[in-house]
Design a protein around this motif. Sequence first.
Motif, short mmCIF file in Angstrom:
data_model
loop_
_atom_site.label_atom_id
_atom_site.label_comp_id
_atom_site.label_asym_id
_atom_site.label_seq_id
_atom_site.Cartn_x
_atom_site.Cartn_y
_atom_site.Cartn_z
N GLY A 1 0.80 -1.22 0.00
CA GLY A 1 0.00 0.00 0.00
C GLY A 1 0.83 1.27 0.00
N LEU B 1 -6.53 6.17 -0.53
CA LEU B 1 -7.99 6.09 -0.51
C LEU B 1 -8.57 6.21 -1.92
N ARG C 1 -7.17 5.03 -4.63
CA ARG C 1 -7.01 3.69 -5.19
C ARG C 1 -8.05 2.73 -4.59
N SER C 2 -8.29 2.88 -3.29
CA SER C 2 -9.29 2.02 -2.64
C SER C 2 -10.68 2.28 -3.19
N GLU D 1 -10.95 0.44 -6.38
CA GLU D 1 -11.14 -0.99 -6.13
C GLU D 1 -12.55 -1.27 -5.63
N THR D 2 -13.10 -0.37 -4.83
CA THR D 2 -14.48 -0.53 -4.36
C THR D 2 -15.45 -0.57 -5.52
N SER E 1 -10.51 -0.94 5.54
CA SER E 1 -9.94 -1.81 4.52
C SER E 1 -8.93 -1.06 3.65
N GLY E 2 -9.23 0.19 3.35
CA GLY E 2 -8.33 0.96 2.50
C GLY E 2 -7.00 1.26 3.15
N ASN F 1 -7.90 -5.77 -2.15
CA ASN F 1 -8.86 -4.74 -1.72
C ASN F 1 -10.14 -4.72 -2.53
N GLN G 1 -13.21 -4.63 -0.17
CA GLN G 1 -14.09 -3.47 -0.27
C GLN G 1 -15.49 -3.85 -0.75
#
Length: 477
Positions: A263, A331, A333-334, A337-338, A424-425, A432, A436
């Motif tokens: 990360g 975040l 990037r998260s 992914e979400t 999670s992020g 993820n 996510q």
Amino acid sequence: MRYREIGLPFGVFSAALGVLLTRFLVPRPIGMADNGDGWRILCRLGARELDRPTETFVRFSYGPAPACESEYISSQSWIDEIAGELGRSLGSSAILNLVVLGVLGCLLVAGGIAAIVTCLRLSVRNSVVATIALLLVVADSAFFGYFASVLSESAAFAGMILLAGGLLLMHRTGPWRYAGAAVTVLGAMIGINAKSQTLLLLPVFALALLFVRPPGSRGPAGWALPLAVLAVVGTGTALVQGAGDSANEEYREANMYHVVFNGIVDGKHDTAGDLAALGLPPEFANYVGTDWWSDNAAWHDPAYSRYRDKISRRNVAQYYLEHPGRVVEVLHRSAQETLTARVPNLGSYGEHAGQPPLAKEYRVPVLSGITGRIAPLGLIALLPIWLLIGWAGLRAFRNRTGRRDVGVVVLMFLLFAMGQFLVSGLAEGIENVKHQQLTLFPTLLAAAFAALSFLPRRLDEPPAAAKREPAATTVSG
């Protein structure tokens, strides 16, 4: 009245169950392959198979296996045990049959949808709209496969649906309210204890209970049932979590390892500067992109023991505080992914279904298809979605004409989704897209409830006639 009180929930349940079973079994069963985590539940059942395929195909039947130990806590194991007993009573020789498990998941979800639609008090046409909206969420290809899998996301999804139905029922009066309390306890125990991440649901659930007040309730009597429900769920969760590896502490160091080497130090930014900020030596750049279980993971390095204290929550939190720009990048990037929704490395079909490895089903791709298209926007797309949901939830909560109950559910799921996104992020590091999904599912569920809050509530009784002033009496003298 009889149709509304009995016929509608039965009709919604039957229709939802029929759709879900068709979606599950026709033309062939679908599920979600095991990413390697399934053994933690399976070995408790005595069903771990050493030769099972992971990721590429779904193994729909698990026979007996050597005993193994697992401290992993998940309410999914409760559902698995029931499915195992049902399967054996039907003549199956398997310790766990995922087809039986999938059918059981469909039953739980259909029951939750029936409770929800009944409590929304909509016209017949709008009840159909509400049923379709909820089915689009739970039957979406990003989520539905988990109901026939050895993974614990299924319990989280089913628990949330039941929890929503229970809370809405608790806003009603009479026997319905007590039935709602029972459904709420069931949904909360399943949903909260599904995974370590879903423990975040407990505080927002407790907050939601503070606003569960049926019409006309006053004084301590109105608080008695919600407080009783909270006491049961809180005590039950404490007992469940105390019986094993509470909050998945066994993997704390592994999670922080992934945060650091997947990360933060990802090889795409200032690797040397990030390592220095974390207090790690520059030669640890060799371990960028490795995971905890890799043969070349950093912990195999003799120097790792000197820096082990840097692979910790406190050190990572300190880095985030000092590097807010990197926090936003992580975040963002998260969020991508979400919204991606579909886990890329897990197949949907059985190994004998005639499909290629990692093949995925797209029977209900509506919502995940939309989010997948906007996934590259990341936070630019996710934050406005949350803002719109929050606005609709607050509007419903403040609505004096009777949508407060829906607003409570919307805001509960929204707050959980946002909290889960941050955890999670910032504290997982790998897989993820899968992690996510516990952000995306409650987000879409909250969005469905937010949209349904705009539908007019059915009037059970015609407006009362205006009271007339009594006619003046003439008294003759």
